[in-house]
Design an enzyme around this catalytic site. Structure first.
Site, mmCIF file in Angstrom:
data_model
loop_
_atom_site.group_PDB
_atom_site.id
_atom_site.type_symbol
_atom_site.label_atom_id
_atom_site.label_comp_id
_atom_site.label_asym_id
_atom_site.label_seq_id
_atom_site.Cartn_x
_atom_site.Cartn_y
_atom_site.Cartn_z
ATOM 1 N N ASP A 16 6.270 6.905 -12.536
ATOM 2 C CA ASP A 16 6.341 6.096 -12.041
ATOM 3 C C ASP A 16 4.320 5.555 -12.201
ATOM 4 O O ASP A 16 3.406 5.300 -12.190
ATOM 5 C CB ASP A 16 5.261 7.264 -10.951
ATOM 6 C CG ASP A 16 5.179 5.989 -8.688
ATOM 7 O OD1 ASP A 16 6.381 4.905 -9.560
ATOM 8 O OD2 ASP A 16 5.332 6.314 -8.363
ATOM 9 N N CYS A 66 -19.221 1.711 12.769
ATOM 10 C CA CYS A 66 -20.652 1.909 13.810
ATOM 11 C C CYS A 66 -21.230 1.403 13.238
ATOM 12 O O CYS A 66 -21.263 0.911 11.587
ATOM 13 C CB CYS A 66 -20.575 3.592 13.808
ATOM 14 S SG CYS A 66 -22.748 3.484 14.223
ATOM 15 N N GLU A 90 15.662 11.079 -18.958
ATOM 16 C CA GLU A 90 14.160 10.518 -19.271
ATOM 17 C C GLU A 90 13.475 11.130 -18.023
ATOM 18 O O GLU A 90 14.557 10.510 -16.673
ATOM 19 C CB GLU A 90 13.992 9.492 -19.534
ATOM 20 C CG GLU A 90 15.223 8.888 -21.366
ATOM 21 C CD GLU A 90 14.395 7.294 -21.722
ATOM 22 O OE1 GLU A 90 14.188 7.097 -20.733
ATOM 23 O OE2 GLU A 90 15.031 7.423 -22.899
ATOM 24 N N CYS A 127 -23.558 8.827 16.606
ATOM 25 C CA CYS A 127 -24.327 8.325 17.045
ATOM 26 C C CYS A 127 -24.129 7.902 18.590
ATOM 27 O O CYS A 127 -24.975 7.270 19.286
ATOM 28 C CB CYS A 127 -25.396 6.924 16.347
ATOM 29 S SG CYS A 127 -24.163 5.781 15.832
ATOM 30 N N TYR A 154 10.390 3.224 -23.973
ATOM 31 C CA TYR A 154 11.640 4.103 -23.902
ATOM 32 C C TYR A 154 12.763 2.735 -23.759
ATOM 33 O O TYR A 154 13.526 3.291 -24.217
ATOM 34 C CB TYR A 154 11.295 4.822 -22.444
ATOM 35 C CG TYR A 154 11.574 3.832 -21.384
ATOM 36 C CD1 TYR A 154 12.333 2.310 -20.902
ATOM 37 C CD2 TYR A 154 10.042 3.957 -20.469
ATOM 38 C CE1 TYR A 154 11.392 1.185 -20.044
ATOM 39 C CE2 TYR A 154 9.827 3.189 -19.422
ATOM 40 C CZ TYR A 154 10.467 1.848 -19.009
ATOM 41 O OH TYR A 154 10.423 1.307 -17.770
ATOM 42 N N CYS A 209 -27.490 5.394 12.264
ATOM 43 C CA CYS A 209 -26.426 6.839 12.270
ATOM 44 C C CYS A 209 -26.243 7.702 11.521
ATOM 45 O O CYS A 209 -26.769 7.871 10.277
ATOM 46 C CB CYS A 209 -25.126 5.989 12.183
ATOM 47 S SG CYS A 209 -23.863 6.988 12.247
ATOM 48 N N CYS A 221 -18.897 5.421 18.474
ATOM 49 C CA CYS A 221 -19.354 6.196 17.576
ATOM 50 C C CYS A 221 -19.319 8.058 17.542
ATOM 51 O O CYS A 221 -20.413 8.547 18.819
ATOM 52 C CB CYS A 221 -20.249 5.745 16.799
ATOM 53 S SG CYS A 221 -21.153 6.600 14.930
ATOM 54 N N LYS A 238 11.902 9.192 -15.287
ATOM 55 C CA LYS A 238 11.016 8.369 -14.575
ATOM 56 C C LYS A 238 9.636 8.055 -14.465
ATOM 57 O O LYS A 238 8.918 8.927 -13.252
ATOM 58 C CB LYS A 238 12.240 7.848 -13.734
ATOM 59 C CG LYS A 238 11.756 6.251 -12.722
ATOM 60 C CD LYS A 238 12.514 6.511 -11.691
ATOM 61 C CE LYS A 238 13.165 4.750 -11.423
ATOM 62 N NZ LYS A 238 11.810 4.130 -11.058
ATOM 63 N N LYS A 293 15.902 10.306 -8.025
ATOM 64 C CA LYS A 293 15.172 10.068 -7.834
ATOM 65 C C LYS A 293 14.900 11.223 -7.034
ATOM 66 O O LYS A 293 15.593 11.604 -5.693
ATOM 67 C CB LYS A 293 14.916 8.764 -6.220
ATOM 68 C CG LYS A 293 14.847 7.252 -6.874
ATOM 69 C CD LYS A 293 13.361 6.972 -7.203
ATOM 70 C CE LYS A 293 13.467 5.072 -6.432
ATOM 71 N NZ LYS A 293 11.694 5.039 -6.572
HETATM 72 S S1 IVH Z 1 14.880 2.348 -18.375
HETATM 73 C C1 IVH Z 1 17.226 -2.119 -17.969
HETATM 74 N N1 IVH Z 1 13.468 4.311 -18.658
HETATM 75 O O1 IVH Z 1 12.944 2.679 -13.797
HETATM 76 C C2 IVH Z 1 16.408 -0.803 -16.834
HETATM 77 N N2 IVH Z 1 13.409 2.668 -16.852
HETATM 78 O O2 IVH Z 1 14.733 1.302 -11.774
HETATM 79 C C3 IVH Z 1 15.816 -0.172 -18.263
HETATM 80 N N3 IVH Z 1 11.477 3.685 -15.117
HETATM 81 O O3 IVH Z 1 11.989 -0.882 -14.497
HETATM 82 C C4 IVH Z 1 14.423 1.118 -17.586
HETATM 83 N N4 IVH Z 1 10.861 5.470 -16.416
HETATM 84 O O4 IVH Z 1 9.681 0.210 -14.430
HETATM 85 C C5 IVH Z 1 13.665 3.002 -17.764
HETATM 86 N N5 IVH Z 1 12.226 6.144 -19.070
HETATM 87 C C6 IVH Z 1 12.174 5.411 -18.298
HETATM 88 C C7 IVH Z 1 12.114 4.734 -17.138
HETATM 89 C C8 IVH Z 1 11.870 4.012 -16.392
HETATM 90 C C9 IVH Z 1 9.942 4.352 -15.509
HETATM 91 C C10 IVH Z 1 11.201 2.433 -14.163
HETATM 92 C C11 IVH Z 1 11.009 0.938 -14.994
HETATM 93 C C12 IVH Z 1 12.300 0.808 -14.612
HETATM 94 C C13 IVH Z 1 12.661 1.076 -12.814
HETATM 95 C C14 IVH Z 1 13.881 0.915 -13.069
#
Ligand code: IVH
Length: 715
Positions: free
Chosen positions: A120, A427, A116, A412, A228, A433, A409, A118, A315
């Site tokens: 942010d 300033c 999946e 001015c 998720y 200004c 500044c 990740k 990451k």
């Molecule tokens: S699963 C047991 N799935 O990443 C942990 N986490 O470092 C289950 N996050 O705290 C997490 N997308 O905030 C999972 N598709 C995804 C995610 C996801 C973002 C974040 C989440 C979690 C952190 C894990």
């Protein structure tokens, strides 16, 4: 300043930043600087407890500023994931999983992964009971978090009631709350229009939004969510994939980007595919989460102290390039803040050319030890705003000199000021200004202020250069004769492109017409347009509703200003000071002369009774009648609807599903809580028959413009 004064000063300052942050989601200083202020106050109060103010910001529960949310213990701990940045780490993870499965006599061929993206954002745990959303809790420290139920309910894509009926009676879902890039961009455009520093990235902005006290304000931030994960007792699912499909079926927003992979090579292919594709998505992603699909395999693999052994996060590395720092220039903002800007040798980064990057303030330049002529590393912070992250020391010229921040500044030449504990120089020549004057002029004509659209785009610059606009009141002295034929060629600092601004007949006509039309703009927007420091749109509205006329505001004492709901010390002082200044009073007189609105035009007053005369009232939760109807009833029976719980509140009407943030506060302050029925008993009406009274007023242009703000699907 002696200790007592310092304590008072620090308390006020912290309150100001707190209010700004929690009410408006604006952070004028970094978390680090904020913590420094709080630390100094805490230690001073320890030494001199006799000077501690009774409502000192240190007195909030646990010294933490998140005091207004209840803490809830997670039924299932919210764990984090192990992070990796390399393919090798992933292969090691795959080997570990296989070895552990073999120890549990599970054949390797059964192993499957779900990949999946990740996202942010911020992780959240949501509880559904009998298909209804009953609780939303932040991750907190993993074992307990903040109850933000009211705020998560503002997320439009999140179902309040589930679809189908085969869901467990009581279960939890986990997911990520985020802010889409579009919404983030819009918020930053608005901030810049107000002369404020843009937010650094969508994640922090979403986080700030979720912690706001006022849910209506949260709703405006248009947060979004992807789910998720499911937690519950005796769930019927055998694989993670089945869980995700169930989430989709029950109506939860699930990102369709997940994929089943049969081996680590397929996982790596997924990672590579999304490294490019993710940049086209409307939200930020920072990696890939790889989960073992089979739930019985997950069980066999178990957990370490902190994270599951059956999942890992890969990451993506932030893209970084080296380039020459040609020079540092300085921008002067609308309210005088000085921002250093790195002027770079143009370089390609994540698909766009980077020429400039904000260096924020003098501390940042010092922290990085930047010197002109250095080769610096540039990253796209959060993939949007370029950021200088360091210096390539191997390329530093032995003769380079440490960077000296400017003392005066650049616009001015006034000596710059830096307040103790604040990061930014500014300033102080607010009156004269040029960028500060131009900034005020631009603010005045802005969409949310006087809305003189045809004035924008460099035209202010031309008017300023020709001495036609140096003061906001000058706009109303403009004539066709003074404007016609003006022109100037300007260079866009970002693109370097030249552009000719000219005042043709049509432009001039439009401008004068728009200025004439602006005389109908309601008082609260005029007050906002005047650009009094710290008076935002909301503050202007509250001042106008409270005082009704400009004369009353002008003559108000500091104490009277402080009585206005949600107007703090800093704003009150700023308003008070503004009207002490002879130049400002003259500007005001000219604006009045020009015929702008300086009286509150409230909707025609309807009175149905006086049962609520003098009472302040707030509600929380849902009711059999609409919220608008409740607000109208409060007003029509002489009461006043207010936006937050305070000691002064007379009644809190508590409806169904009310969150605890308001009711707890009400308890704390001893505010009387009444039910919907009790409220209707007070005014002698029956909720079943209660109706709204529709005033016969033409809709405002604002209403006409209201766009469909539903978010729809992100993919
Ligand atoms: S699963 C047991 N799935 O990443 C942990 N986490 O470092 C289950 N996050 O705290 C997490 N997308 O905030 C999972 N598709 C995804 C995610 C996801 C973002 C974040 C989440 C979690 C952190 C894990």
């Amino acid at each position: 300043m002696n200790e007592q004064e310092r304590i008072k000063h620090l308390s006020e300052k912290i309150d100001y930043y707190n209010e700004l942050y929690y009410q408006k989601s604006i952070s004028e200083i970094s978390d680090f600087e904020f913590d420094k202020l709080l630390e100094e106050l805490t230690s001073l109060e320890k030494k001199f407890p006799q000077y501690r103010l009774p409502d000192s910001p240190t007195q909030r529960v646990g010294g933490s500023i998140n005091k207004n949310f209840n803490t809830i213990k997670h039924r299932y701990a919210m764990l984090s994931l192990g992070n990796t940045y390399s393919e090798q780490d992933l292969e090691d993870f795959d080997q570990r999983v296989k070895k552990l499965l073999a120890e549990n006599e599970i054949p390797e061929q059964e192993l499957e992964y779900i990949c999946e993206l990740k996202f942010d954002g911020l992780s959240i745990s949501l509880r559904y009971e009998n298909g209804l959303l009953t609780q939303g809790v932040t991750r907190g420290d993993g074992t307990q978090g903040d109850d933000v139920t009211d705020n998560v309910k503002t997320i439009k894509t999140l179902p309040m009631r589930l679809k189908n009926s085969d869901f467990p009676a009581d279960f939890e879902v986990r997911g990520e709350i985020f802010m889409s890039l579009d919404v983030f961009k819009k918020i930053n455009e608005e901030r810049e229009a107000q002369g404020l520093d843009p937010h650094a990235n969508p994640r922090n902005t979403a986080s700030g939004a979720l912690k706001l006290q006022d849910s209506a304000e949260v709703a405006r931030r248009k947060l979004d969510i992807f789910l998720y994960f499911i937690y519950g007792e005796n769930l019927p699912f055998k694989t993670h994939e089945e869980c995700v499909k169930a989430l989709e079926k029950w109506g939860f927003p699930v990102s369709p980007t997940y994929k089943k992979c049969r081996n680590i090579q397929e996982v790596l292919a997924y990672i590579n595919h999304w490294d490019k594709e993710r940049k086209k998505l409307p939200l930020e992603t920072d990696g890939v989460v790889i989960k073992v699909n089979n739930l019985s395999h997950q069980k066999a693999l178990g957990f370490t102290a902190k994270s599951p052994r059956w999942a890992i996060a890969y990451k993506y590395k932030a893209e970084s390039v080296g380039t020459l720092l040609k020079s540092v220039t300085f921008q002067v903002g609308r309210i005088g803040t000085i921002t250093p800007v790195a002027e770079l040798q143009p370089v390609q980064l994540s698909g766009s050319t980077v020429k400039r990057a904000s260096l924020h303030n003098a501390n940042e330049i010092e922290r990085l030890d930047l010197r002109v002529g250095d080769t610096v590393f540039v990253e796209k912070g959060g993939e949007i705003i370029p950021k200088v992250t360091g210096v390539d020391m191997s390329k530093r010229d032995a003769n380079s000199k440490t960077f000296e921040f400017i003392t005066h500044c650049p616009e001015c030449n006034t000596l710059l000021v830096k307040n103790e504990g604040e990061a930014q120089h500014f300033c102080p020549n607010f009156e004269h200004c040029p960028p500060q004057i131009k900034g005020r002029l631009e603010h005045f004509i802005g969409r949310k202020a006087m809305n003189v659209e045809s004035m924008g785009e460099g035209r202010i610059e031309v008017l300023f250069d020709n001495n036609l606009a140096k003061n906001i009141a000058d706009f109303y002295d403009l004539t066709a004769k003074s404007l016609f034929g003006l022109e100037k060629t300007i260079t866009d600092p970002e693109t370097g492109k030249q552009k000719k601004i000219s005042f043709q007949q049509k432009t001039v006509e439009n401008m004068l017409q728009a200025l004439e039309k602006s005389k109908e703009v309601p008082f609260s927007r005029v007050l906002y347009a005047m650009g009094i420091r710290y008076v935002g749109e909301g503050g202007a509205k509250r001042l106008v509703e409270h005082f009704e006329t400009i004369e009353n505001i002008k003559n108000a004492t500091l104490d009277e200003l402080l009585k206005v709901n949600d107007v703090g010390q800093t704003t009150a002082e700023s308003v008070f000071q503004y009207f002490q200044d002879a130049d400002n009073l003259q500007t005001l007189a000219r604006l009045q002369q020009a015929g702008l609105q300086f009286t509150h035009q409230s909707a025609p007053k309807v009175s149905l009774g006086t049962q609520l005369a003098g009472k302040t009232i707030l509600y929380t939760g849902t009711f059999s009648v609409s919220r608008e109807l409740l607000e109208q009833k409060i007003a029509h029976y002489g009461g006043k609807f207010v936006s937050s719980v305070s000691k002064k509140l007379d009644y809190l009407i508590v409806g169904d599903g009310a969150g605890s943030s308001k009711t707890d506060k009400a308890k704390q302050f001893g505010v009387k809580m009444i039910s919907e029925q009790e409220f209707f008993d007070l005014i002698g009406e029956n909720p079943a028959n209660a109706t709204m009274i529709t005033p016969q007023i033409a809709p405002t242009t604002q209403d006409n413009k209201k766009k469909d703000d539903s978010q729809g699907s992100l993919f």
